[in-house]
Write a protein that holds these residues in place. Structure first.
Motif, mmCIF file in Angstrom:
data_model
loop_
_atom_site.group_PDB
_atom_site.id
_atom_site.type_symbol
_atom_site.label_atom_id
_atom_site.label_comp_id
_atom_site.label_asym_id
_atom_site.label_seq_id
_atom_site.Cartn_x
_atom_site.Cartn_y
_atom_site.Cartn_z
ATOM 1 N N ASP A 43 0.814 -1.214 0.000
ATOM 2 C CA ASP A 43 0.000 0.000 0.000
ATOM 3 C C ASP A 43 0.851 1.270 0.000
ATOM 4 O O ASP A 43 0.349 2.365 0.217
ATOM 5 C CB ASP A 43 -0.940 0.018 1.201
ATOM 6 N N ASP A 44 2.148 1.145 -0.234
ATOM 7 C CA ASP A 44 3.060 2.285 -0.193
ATOM 8 C C ASP A 44 3.361 2.740 -1.614
ATOM 9 O O ASP A 44 3.915 1.996 -2.415
ATOM 10 C CB ASP A 44 4.355 1.911 0.520
ATOM 11 N N THR A 45 2.979 3.966 -1.935
ATOM 12 C CA THR A 45 3.228 4.500 -3.276
ATOM 13 C C THR A 45 4.477 5.370 -3.328
ATOM 14 O O THR A 45 4.761 5.994 -4.349
ATOM 15 C CB THR A 45 2.026 5.334 -3.750
ATOM 16 N N ALA A 46 5.236 5.425 -2.236
ATOM 17 C CA ALA A 46 6.464 6.220 -2.219
ATOM 18 C C ALA A 46 7.511 5.570 -3.127
ATOM 19 O O ALA A 46 7.451 4.386 -3.447
ATOM 20 C CB ALA A 46 7.001 6.344 -0.803
ATOM 21 N N ALA A 47 8.477 6.371 -3.535
ATOM 22 C CA ALA A 47 9.580 5.890 -4.361
ATOM 23 C C ALA A 47 10.816 6.696 -4.025
ATOM 24 O O ALA A 47 10.726 7.815 -3.499
ATOM 25 C CB ALA A 47 9.249 6.047 -5.843
ATOM 26 N N PHE A 48 11.980 6.142 -4.324
ATOM 27 C CA PHE A 48 13.207 6.907 -4.146
ATOM 28 C C PHE A 48 13.144 8.180 -4.970
ATOM 29 O O PHE A 48 12.717 8.174 -6.127
ATOM 30 C CB PHE A 48 14.425 6.085 -4.571
#
Length: 203
Positions: A43-48
């Motif tokens: 459920d994590d849409t974060a990215a580097f």
């Protein structure tokens, strides 16, 4: 740790648990390597993000002890060892039009394409593959505005080790460009991952 050879003009991806490390080895010397990291949570849409990383660190070059940050401003990986000492946060990964227009390679998908191919089976939408940290890559800014590209200063066997700060999916690709960034021609690299970690490649 187990060693995996990654061929020139290809990519590799794997999963790491928080606290686990991996190493990237420039086996030939003078080879730029693109690295990107995504949180593993479904459920994590974060990215580097390279931009948020140099906003957090205050530096456009990435050094031993620095962390990579995501779009949510949280650390996702830390460079715990670095033989070379020169790494870049400015350049985007090469794609089809970059390797075609700049390097005259009309049959390559570039580093971004290789990363997209190896990361998609892990559920990473190709459109999310945007930013990379460029290991062994010498780029600076001249006259406060122009990018200045130099040959990679890495020697054969130079190694960078990164530690995952949370469960993560990692993508690694040696730069595909026939350019100064690879001393004129791309070569393969070696990665070392914890025993039991499966590495997916596209070669």
């Amino acid at each position: 740790m187990k060693s995996v050879h990654i061929e020139a003009k290809s990519g590799a991806a794997f999963e790491l648990a928080a606290g686990e490390s991996f190493e990237v080895v420039d086996t030939h010397g003078g080879q730029a390597v693109d690295v990107t990291v995504f949180p593993k949570a479904d459920d994590d849409t974060a990215a580097f993000s390279s931009k948020y990383t140099y906003r957090r660190t205050g530096k456009i070059r990435f050094e031993e002890g620095d962390s990579l940050y995501t779009t949510d401003g949280e650390p996702i990986a830390t460079l715990v060892h670095d033989d070379c000492g020169i790494n870049d946060l400015l350049l985007a990964p090469c794609n089809e039009w970059i390797v075609d227009e700049y390097y005259g390679q009309d049959d390559e998908i570039g580093c971004r394409g290789n990363l997209q191919e190896v990361l998609e089976p892990y559920g990473i939408d190709p459109a999310r593959v945007q930013d990379v940290m460029n290991l062994f890559t010498a780029v600076t800014i001249t006259d406060h505005r122009y990018l200045d590209f130099r040959e990679p200063p890495s020697e054969p066997g130079d190694t960078a080790e990164l530690r995952a700060e949370r469960d993560a999916i990692v993508g690694v690709a040696p730069c595909t460009g026939d350019s100064i960034l690879n001393e004129g021609g791309p070569t393969g690299i070696e990665i070392r991952v914890p025993d039991g970690v499966s590495v997916r490649t596209n070669f």
